[in-house]
Structures are given as C-alpha cells and as structure tokens.
Motif scaffolding. Structure first.
Motif, mmCIF file in Angstrom:
data_model
loop_
_atom_site.group_PDB
_atom_site.id
_atom_site.type_symbol
_atom_site.label_atom_id
_atom_site.label_comp_id
_atom_site.label_asym_id
_atom_site.label_seq_id
_atom_site.Cartn_x
_atom_site.Cartn_y
_atom_site.Cartn_z
ATOM 1 N N THR A 16 0.648 -1.229 -0.008
ATOM 2 C CA THR A 16 0.152 -0.130 0.048
ATOM 3 C C THR A 16 0.915 1.350 0.138
ATOM 4 O O THR A 16 0.456 2.244 -0.513
ATOM 5 N N ASN A 17 2.060 1.129 0.326
ATOM 6 C CA ASN A 17 2.943 2.286 0.491
ATOM 7 C C ASN A 17 3.832 2.405 -0.868
ATOM 8 O O ASN A 17 4.532 3.181 -0.900
ATOM 9 N N MET A 18 3.431 1.445 -1.840
ATOM 10 C CA MET A 18 3.947 1.581 -3.021
ATOM 11 C C MET A 18 3.069 1.714 -4.231
ATOM 12 O O MET A 18 3.294 1.384 -5.343
ATOM 13 N N GLN A 19 1.711 1.931 -3.604
ATOM 14 C CA GLN A 19 0.590 1.367 -4.711
ATOM 15 C C GLN A 19 0.416 2.553 -5.948
ATOM 16 O O GLN A 19 -0.297 2.000 -6.931
ATOM 17 N N ASP A 20 0.780 3.641 -5.830
ATOM 18 C CA ASP A 20 0.741 4.518 -6.978
ATOM 19 C C ASP A 20 1.917 5.683 -6.815
ATOM 20 O O ASP A 20 2.652 5.580 -5.829
ATOM 21 N N ALA A 21 1.873 6.716 -7.596
ATOM 22 C CA ALA A 21 3.029 7.350 -7.690
ATOM 23 C C ALA A 21 2.903 8.243 -6.383
ATOM 24 O O ALA A 21 3.990 8.609 -5.578
ATOM 25 N N ALA A 22 1.861 8.837 -5.955
ATOM 26 C CA ALA A 22 1.580 9.494 -4.644
ATOM 27 C C ALA A 22 2.172 8.743 -3.343
ATOM 28 O O ALA A 22 2.844 9.156 -2.808
ATOM 29 N N ALA A 23 1.865 7.591 -3.437
ATOM 30 C CA ALA A 23 2.393 6.537 -2.193
ATOM 31 C C ALA A 23 3.918 6.438 -2.438
ATOM 32 O O ALA A 23 4.637 6.448 -1.509
ATOM 33 N N ILE A 24 4.484 6.233 -3.742
ATOM 34 C CA ILE A 24 5.938 6.141 -3.799
ATOM 35 C C ILE A 24 6.680 7.144 -3.430
ATOM 36 O O ILE A 24 7.673 7.202 -2.748
ATOM 37 N N ARG A 25 6.053 8.354 -3.765
ATOM 38 C CA ARG A 25 6.563 9.614 -3.618
ATOM 39 C C ARG A 25 7.097 9.925 -2.043
ATOM 40 O O ARG A 25 7.796 10.406 -1.510
ATOM 41 N N HIS A 26 5.704 9.447 -1.595
ATOM 42 C CA HIS A 26 5.628 9.632 0.102
ATOM 43 C C HIS A 26 6.524 8.845 0.863
ATOM 44 O O HIS A 26 7.524 9.130 1.910
ATOM 45 N N SER A 27 6.865 7.466 0.295
ATOM 46 C CA SER A 27 7.723 6.530 0.864
ATOM 47 C C SER A 27 8.877 7.017 0.587
ATOM 48 O O SER A 27 9.825 7.030 1.407
ATOM 49 N N ALA A 28 9.268 7.342 -0.501
ATOM 50 C CA ALA A 28 10.604 7.957 -0.902
ATOM 51 C C ALA A 28 11.041 9.261 0.070
ATOM 52 O O ALA A 28 12.130 9.361 0.585
ATOM 53 N N SER A 29 9.939 10.207 0.512
ATOM 54 C CA SER A 29 10.442 11.056 1.260
ATOM 55 C C SER A 29 10.530 10.623 2.637
ATOM 56 O O SER A 29 11.269 11.374 3.556
ATOM 57 N N LEU A 30 10.036 9.561 3.165
ATOM 58 C CA LEU A 30 10.502 9.023 4.540
ATOM 59 C C LEU A 30 11.912 8.379 4.745
ATOM 60 O O LEU A 30 12.314 8.596 5.785
ATOM 61 N N ALA A 31 11.999 7.931 3.557
ATOM 62 C CA ALA A 31 13.588 7.498 3.430
ATOM 63 C C ALA A 31 14.418 8.782 3.573
ATOM 64 O O ALA A 31 15.464 8.774 4.234
ATOM 65 N N GLY A 32 14.088 9.755 2.703
ATOM 66 C CA GLY A 32 14.811 10.982 2.407
ATOM 67 C C GLY A 32 14.895 11.711 4.020
ATOM 68 O O GLY A 32 15.965 12.360 4.209
ATOM 69 N N ARG A 33 13.946 11.732 4.969
ATOM 70 C CA ARG A 33 14.001 12.322 6.147
ATOM 71 C C ARG A 33 15.246 11.762 6.863
ATOM 72 O O ARG A 33 16.101 12.767 7.584
ATOM 73 N N SER A 34 15.500 10.507 6.849
ATOM 74 C CA SER A 34 16.547 10.087 7.607
ATOM 75 C C SER A 34 17.854 10.240 6.940
ATOM 76 O O SER A 34 19.071 10.471 7.533
ATOM 77 N N LEU A 35 17.762 10.216 5.596
ATOM 78 C CA LEU A 35 19.138 10.492 4.817
ATOM 79 C C LEU A 35 19.743 11.888 5.002
ATOM 80 O O LEU A 35 20.720 12.130 5.226
#
Length: 473
Positions: A16-35
């Motif tokens: 569900t965190n990969m289901q469409d562009a909006a979800a993928i963009r949000h997931s990438a931002s969660l990784a980005g927060r830590s990076l």
C-alpha cells in the motif's frame, strides 16, 4: 526520531506504500528524512498493492490456455507502472521507462512460455510473481533521484540474496549475509541508496526464487543482519502491531514493545504483521525491528526486540485468529497407543509438507486431532488414508478457525486459561480443540469459524486489551 545519527537503517515499504506515484513519492520522502539527518538507508520494496495476486492469476490463466486474459492483465500492469513513472516525472524516453518496457516484454515471454507448455512449475511461478518487485524497485529509485538523492535499484539476487531451490518458499543460504555486505557496502560508502526488490532471491544457478508470502519483511531483515543495521523499519499502513485485527475489534490498541518470540507466534497464528521467519535473522544479532505507520511517521509504532516487556496486569498482548482451518480426526481404539502408528500419521503428513497448526492427542490414545489449513485438507486426508493402517478412521471437519492468545507474561501466571475459557463460555462458544505450546507464549483453541469474530472480541475484552482496566481473577 529514535535512531542514532550517522547510523544505518533498513527500510521496508509494503504494497500500500508503493501502490501509486503519490504513495511511492511519500515513501521516498520517509527515506529522505533519515538520509538528510546523515543516516545511511537501504530501501527494500514490495510490489504495488494487488500486483502479486494479479501476476498469480495471469500465470494460472496462461496455464489454463486463456492467453487473451493473461495478455489483458499484462497490459493493465504495464499501464499501471507506466502511469506511475509518468506521474513521478519520468520522461517518455527515460532510462526508467525503457527498463519497465523491457521487463514487461520479458514477463510477456515468460507467460507465453507457460501458455505454450500448459505447465506452470513452481520455478516458472516464482519467475513470474517476482516481476511485481522487479517493476516497483525502479519506480522507488526514480522517486528518490527526482527528490535529489542518489539511488540504485537491484533485484534480490543482485543484492546478494542466495537461496536454496525450494521455489515458492525459499530459504536464504548462510553465505547470503557476506554477499549482501560485499555488494551493498560500495553503494553506501559512495552515498548511493540501494533500492532492493523484496520477496525474491536467486539460486546459485541464477534462477529466481521467492521467500513466501510476506517475504519482503524477510528480505529486509536478511539485509539488516548482513549490514549490522541499527534497526530495521517495516513501514506499514497501520500504527504498528495491534492487539487484535482492528477490522474485527474496533478498540484494538497498538502494542508498544514485543519480543521476537511473541511476534513469531503472532505471525504464525495469522496476524498479517510480518513473515513468520522475518525476525530469525535478527535474533542472532539482536537488531531491533520497528513496525511503523507511513501515515504517522512520528508515532513510535511497535518495537520488536530480544527481551519481552513483562506487564503483570496484562499477561496477554494480543488475540489473533487463523480462518479457513479444517480439523482432521484420526481414531482407532487401542491402535493409536502403538507409537509406530502415531509415527505413521505424522510421516504421512510430513511427506505432503502440510503446515500443522495444532495437534492434540487424547489420554486414552484412541484419538489424534490435527488442525490444518483447509486448502491442504484434501491432500492430508489422502495421505493419511494411503499411509496409515486400515483400522484407523480418518474424518474431516471443515469451517473451523483457530483463535490464539499470545504473550510472554502468561508464563507462570495462574488463571490465564481460566479467563480465556470463561470469556468463551460466556458467549456460549463451543471449543473443539485446545493446545498450549511448551514455550507458554500462546494458548490456542479451535472453534467454529462462524463464531470467530464474536470470540475475538470477547477474549480481547476479557484481557483488558482495549486499554480499559480489567478486574483481576
């Protein structure tokens, strides 16, 4: 955030965190927060929500000769992934779009091969079903790059996960840990975030294997152990591990801390939280696993660690249920007292590789009851009829569910079973079978499937899991 600066996190993102562009963009931002906080991150992704089932269906359609339906499904998958790439910002002539096109062409050829042969081997099924993750990983890598980060996507095999040849339910070989470390450390030291297609590995001959349903969690913990991560974060669409299925129990609560043992019991008894083996790579290394909510990233979620957190007032942490269970009763007066006969019962089942959910034997030894998933019941019945003596009677009872209570606090605490059976008795629920593990982390009962929701709510209430105080016995 709870992790140390300049540490290493492995982050797993579910369907569900990969289901469409909006979800993928949000997931990438969660990784980005830590990076952005100076933490190294390895990302492990699932297929887009629903894609794994879609691939299984189209493989079955091809095997059954319905190539038109299989091609329609492939076209729909192609559109879905291209649309996501476009919405993320990929140009039509970009590397990502070219790669997605090539992957879909390879998928189409694999499916056409199944159609021509009318044969879907476990090996072919793994090859086809792993395309879900192979297609979603480039999209995550693209989202990270478009947000200004360096990323590189890899299949499970390219990341170093080497498995046995048990297609559909493969296990990683010990050498995987060293290979993963060797292959990923170069990317990390150059400031590149690896994005790994979860759920899959490969054999030493390069054949693609899958790690069983929910296997992306397993991929993430294998990588976590290999790299000596500070923590493995499993991002989900829930607040962490809940005290019961929130769709059944409206006031289910998040569980703050669980031990590896408790989580394995919960996963085994049907809680769709983690792959049952996901914590095994972490047990040896003591790396904690955190189940976190993508919708509320600051909420701590559930921390899974080596030590249980004892709470005398709440010996039970969660109530969970497995549906679609069948009971198989083997009876034969006097015969079952003979150890060889009991051995023949279990040998017959072991040959069929059936999961035994519960086993119970009466003291007179004239009866052994086995709870198995209903999908395996027919095979189990045939195996028993063929493999045991004719003096035994084998009967099947369907429409059963197994309800389990899990918690390390039950160990040595009196009155837990009484409270469980009292709650079921108050609702006039008939218990068909009882089993308590020697680890004392769970007590499970088999009941009629129709009563499982009522039973779950009653037991959840009886152990005060909704956050309301409960009277002591």
């Amino acid at each position: 955030m709870s992790h140390p600066p300049h540490g290493l996190l492995v982050m797993k993102f579910g369907g569900t965190n990969m289901q469409d562009a909006a979800a993928i963009r949000h997931s990438a931002s969660l990784a980005g927060r830590s990076l952005k906080e100076g933490v190294q991150v390895v990302v492990v992704v699932s297929a887009m929500a629903g894609v794994t089932n879609g691939l299984l269906h189209l493989a079955d359609a091809a095997q059954g000769g319905d190539i038109a339906r299989a091609n329609d499904e492939i076209a729909a998958l192609r559109t879905r992934h291209f649309t996501a790439a476009q919405d993320l910002g990929a140009a039509p002539d970009s590397e990502t779009v070219r790669e997605l096109r090539e992957l879909h062409e390879t998928l189409r050829q694999a499916v056409y091969g199944v159609y021509l042969l009318r044969e879907l081997t476990p090996r072919s099924r793994d090859l086809i079903v792993a395309f879900g993750e192979r297609l979603s990983a480039p999209l995550m890598s693209l989202a990270l790059e478009l947000s200004g980060l360096r990323a590189r996507h890899l299949t499970g095999g390219e990341a170093g996960i080497l498995t046995d040849t048990h297609f559909g339910n493969a296990r990683p070989l010990p050498v995987s840990y060293e290979r993963v470390r060797d292959r990923l450390s170069g990317f990390l030291s150059s400031g590149t975030t690896p994005v790994i297609a979860g759920f899959m590995g490969e054999t030493d001959q390069g054949a693609i294997t899958t790690l069983g349903r929910g296997g992306t969690d397993f991929s993430a913990t294998i990588v976590g152990k290999a790299l000596g991560a500070d923590e493995v974060w499993a991002w989900k669409d829930v607040d962490g591990v809940m005290s019961a299925d929130p769709r059944v129990v409206g006031d289910a609560q998040n569980i703050g801390v669980l031990s590896y043992g408790e989580v394995m019991e919960l996963a085994y008894f049907g809680a769709k939280v983690l792959h049952p083996l996901a914590v095994t790579p972490l047990q040896e290394s003591g790396i904690p696993l955190r189940v976190k909510s993508a919708a509320d990233p600051d909420f701590p979620g559930t921390l899974v660690q080596a030590q249980p957190e004892e709470d005398a007032t709440h010996p039970v942490k969660a109530v969970t249920a497995i549906r679609n269970v069948s009971l198989i009763n083997v009876t034969g007066a006097g015969v079952l007292g003979v150890p060889e006969v009991v051995a023949s019962v279990f040998t017959a089942i072991a040959r069929e590789n059936v999961t035994l959910l519960m086993v119970s034997q009466s003291s007179s030894m004239s009866n052994v009851s086995l709870a198995v998933p209903t999908v395996d019941a027919g095979r189990t019945m045939n195996a028993l009829r063929a493999g045991v003596t004719t003096e035994l009677r084998v009967e099947e009872q369907d429409d059963v569910a197994v309800l389990a209570i899990v918690g390390s606090g039950m160990r040595g605490q009196k009155g837990v079973s009484a409270r469980l059976f009292g709650a079921l008795a108050d609702e006039a629920i008939n218990i068909l079978m009882i089993s308590q593990g020697s680890s004392e982390l769970n007590i499970s009962v088999a009941i009629n499937a129709a009563e499982v929701d009522t039973a779950t709510r009653a037991v959840h209430r009886a152990f005060g899991l909704s956050g309301q105080p409960v009277a002591a016995d």
